[in-house]
Motif scaffolding. Structure first.
Motif, PDB file in Angstrom:
ATOM      1  N   THR A  57       9.716  10.329   7.375  1.00 29.87           N
ATOM      2  CA  THR A  57       8.082  10.464   7.195  1.00 29.87           C
ATOM      3  C   THR A  57       7.278  10.033   5.350  1.00 29.87           C
ATOM      4  O   THR A  57       6.613  10.287   5.961  1.00 29.87           O
ATOM      5  CB  THR A  57       8.164  11.525   7.485  1.00 29.87           C
ATOM      6  N   TRP A  58       8.188  10.880   4.781  1.00 30.61           N
ATOM      7  CA  TRP A  58       7.417  10.924   3.371  1.00 30.61           C
ATOM      8  C   TRP A  58       7.416   9.131   2.885  1.00 30.61           C
ATOM      9  O   TRP A  58       6.388   9.092   2.591  1.00 30.61           O
ATOM     10  CB  TRP A  58       8.336  11.493   2.346  1.00 30.61           C
ATOM     11  N   PHE A  59       8.373   8.106   3.355  1.00 22.75           N
ATOM     12  CA  PHE A  59       7.680   6.634   2.613  1.00 22.75           C
ATOM     13  C   PHE A  59       7.021   6.464   3.680  1.00 22.75           C
ATOM     14  O   PHE A  59       6.078   5.725   3.062  1.00 22.75           O
ATOM     15  CB  PHE A  59       9.002   6.083   3.130  1.00 22.75           C
ATOM     16  N   LEU A  60       6.924   6.802   4.665  1.00 25.12           N
ATOM     17  CA  LEU A  60       5.933   6.212   5.505  1.00 25.12           C
ATOM     18  C   LEU A  60       4.784   6.496   4.965  1.00 25.12           C
ATOM     19  O   LEU A  60       3.414   5.856   4.659  1.00 25.12           O
ATOM     20  CB  LEU A  60       5.358   6.435   7.541  1.00 25.12           C
ATOM     21  N   LEU A  61       4.458   7.836   4.613  1.00 24.14           N
ATOM     22  CA  LEU A  61       3.030   8.684   3.819  1.00 24.14           C
ATOM     23  C   LEU A  61       2.773   8.293   2.669  1.00 24.14           C
ATOM     24  O   LEU A  61       1.831   7.544   2.510  1.00 24.14           O
ATOM     25  CB  LEU A  61       3.520   9.558   3.896  1.00 24.14           C
ATOM     26  N   CYS A  62       4.095   7.882   2.215  1.00 22.13           N
ATOM     27  CA  CYS A  62       4.005   7.436   1.027  1.00 22.13           C
ATOM     28  C   CYS A  62       3.593   5.927   0.732  1.00 22.13           C
ATOM     29  O   CYS A  62       2.111   5.473   0.430  1.00 22.13           O
ATOM     30  CB  CYS A  62       5.085   6.996  -0.077  1.00 22.13           C
ATOM     31  N   PHE A  63       4.180   4.912   1.212  1.00 24.17           N
ATOM     32  CA  PHE A  63       3.658   3.703   1.393  1.00 24.17           C
ATOM     33  C   PHE A  63       1.677   3.840   2.128  1.00 24.17           C
ATOM     34  O   PHE A  63       1.189   2.625   1.572  1.00 24.17           O
ATOM     35  CB  PHE A  63       4.193   2.998   2.742  1.00 24.17           C
ATOM     36  N   PHE A  64       1.509   3.976   3.591  1.00 21.62           N
ATOM     37  CA  PHE A  64       0.615   3.890   4.266  1.00 21.62           C
ATOM     38  C   PHE A  64      -1.134   4.399   2.659  1.00 21.62           C
ATOM     39  O   PHE A  64      -1.668   4.601   2.688  1.00 21.62           O
ATOM     40  CB  PHE A  64       0.085   4.391   4.939  1.00 21.62           C
ATOM     41  N   SER A  65      -1.068   5.294   2.835  1.00 23.90           N
ATOM     42  CA  SER A  65      -1.339   6.204   1.277  1.00 23.90           C
ATOM     43  C   SER A  65      -1.359   5.286  -0.270  1.00 23.90           C
ATOM     44  O   SER A  65      -2.436   4.799  -0.505  1.00 23.90           O
ATOM     45  CB  SER A  65      -0.299   7.753  -0.018  1.00 23.90           C
ATOM     46  N   ILE A  66      -0.511   4.690  -0.838  1.00 21.25           N
ATOM     47  CA  ILE A  66      -0.640   3.548  -1.755  1.00 21.25           C
ATOM     48  C   ILE A  66      -1.606   2.379  -1.053  1.00 21.25           C
ATOM     49  O   ILE A  66      -2.123   1.713  -1.766  1.00 21.25           O
ATOM     50  CB  ILE A  66       0.753   2.933  -1.851  1.00 21.25           C
ATOM     51  N   ALA A  67      -1.051   2.019   0.840  1.00 17.74           N
ATOM     52  CA  ALA A  67      -2.119   0.925   0.803  1.00 17.74           C
ATOM     53  C   ALA A  67      -3.157   1.086   0.975  1.00 17.74           C
ATOM     54  O   ALA A  67      -4.054  -0.188   1.022  1.00 17.74           O
ATOM     55  CB  ALA A  67      -1.261   0.585   2.305  1.00 17.74           C
ATOM     56  N   LEU A  68      -3.721   2.642   1.197  1.00 17.05           N
ATOM     57  CA  LEU A  68      -5.163   2.720   1.299  1.00 17.05           C
ATOM     58  C   LEU A  68      -5.987   2.613  -0.505  1.00 17.05           C
ATOM     59  O   LEU A  68      -7.019   1.883   0.252  1.00 17.05           O
ATOM     60  CB  LEU A  68      -5.543   4.042   1.243  1.00 17.05           C
ATOM     61  N   VAL A  69      -5.488   2.881  -0.771  1.00 13.76           N
ATOM     62  CA  VAL A  69      -5.364   2.578  -2.333  1.00 13.76           C
ATOM     63  C   VAL A  69      -5.772   1.487  -2.573  1.00 13.76           C
ATOM     64  O   VAL A  69      -6.391   0.748  -3.376  1.00 13.76           O
ATOM     65  CB  VAL A  69      -4.570   3.206  -3.879  1.00 13.76           C
TER      66      VAL A  69
END
Length: 173
Positions: A6-18
Motif C-alpha cells: 500500500t505504501w509503495f503504491l501511494l509513493c508511486f502514484f505521488s511521484i507519478a503525479l509530480v
C-alpha cells in the motif's frame, strides 16, 4: 506485508503525479505553476517521501506519519486557497486574488525554488492555468500539443486546455 504494498503504491502514484504535472502540464503543455500550485506539488513530494519511509517498516513510522499529516494539511490548505483564486477570477471579484503569496517560503526556509527552479519556482499567475506557448515554439507544436493547447492559427484558443486545465474539460470540472 500488505502495508508495504500500500505504501509503495501511494509513493508511486505521488511521484507519478509530480512527474505528470512537471513534465506534461508544465514543460510539454506550457502551463506555468503559480505559488499555490508549487506548494501543492511540494506537499505531494513530502507525502511521497513519507510513504517511501513507511515502505521499509516501522523504524521511521513517527517521522513518516508526521510527514504524511503535514503533507495532507499543506495540500488541502493550498488547494482551498487555489480554489479561492479560481472563484475570484470566475466571479470577477473586484478585490482580486488575495490568496496567492508573492514569495515562496518552504518549511525550514529551504530554498527549493532556488535549488530546483524547474520544479519549485512559481512562474505562473494564481488562478490562471491557461497554457502560454512561447513564441519560438508556436510553429513547432506536435499534434498532441495542438490538441491540448490549440493551434497558432486560432491564437491557441481551440485546444482542450486552452482556457485552463480541468479534470473533465467539457464540464470545466
Amino acid at each position: 506485508m500488505i502495508f508495504n504494498k500500500t505504501w509503495f503504491l501511494l509513493c508511486f502514484f505521488s511521484i507519478a503525479l509530480v512527474l505528470f504535472s512537471h513534465y506534461f502540464l508544465q514543460l510539454y503543455l506550457f502551463m506555468n505553476p503559480c505559488a499555490n500550485c508549487v506548494y501543492i506539488r511540494f506537499a505531494i513530494c513530502v507525502f511521497a517521501l513519507g510513504t517511501f519511509l513507511l515502505i521499509f517498516g516501522n523504524k521511521f513510522a513517527f517521522l513518516a506519519f508526521a510527514m504524511l499529516f503535514y503533507a495532507l494539511f499543506l495540500g488541502f490548505k493550498y488547494s482551498f486557497l487555489l480554489n479561492e483564486s479560481y472563484e475570484a477570477i470566475a466571479n470577477a471579484n473586484p478585490f482580486g486574488v488575495t490568496s496567492c503569496p508573492s514569495k515562496l517560503n518552504f518549511i525550514f526556509s529551504l530554498p527549493l525554488d532556488k535549488i530546483f527552479p524547474s520544479l519549485f519556482a512559481a512562474t505562473g499567475t494564481c488562478g490562471m492555468d491557461a497554457p502560454i506557448v512561447p513564441e519560438f515554439m508556436s510553429d513547432q507544436l506536435s499534434k498532441i500539443q495542438e490538441f491540448f493547447v490549440g493551434t497558432k492559427e486560432a491564437n491557441f484558443t481551440n485546444g482542450l486546455y486552452s482556457k485552463a486545465w480541468f479534470l473533465i474539460p467539457k464540464f470545466e470540472f
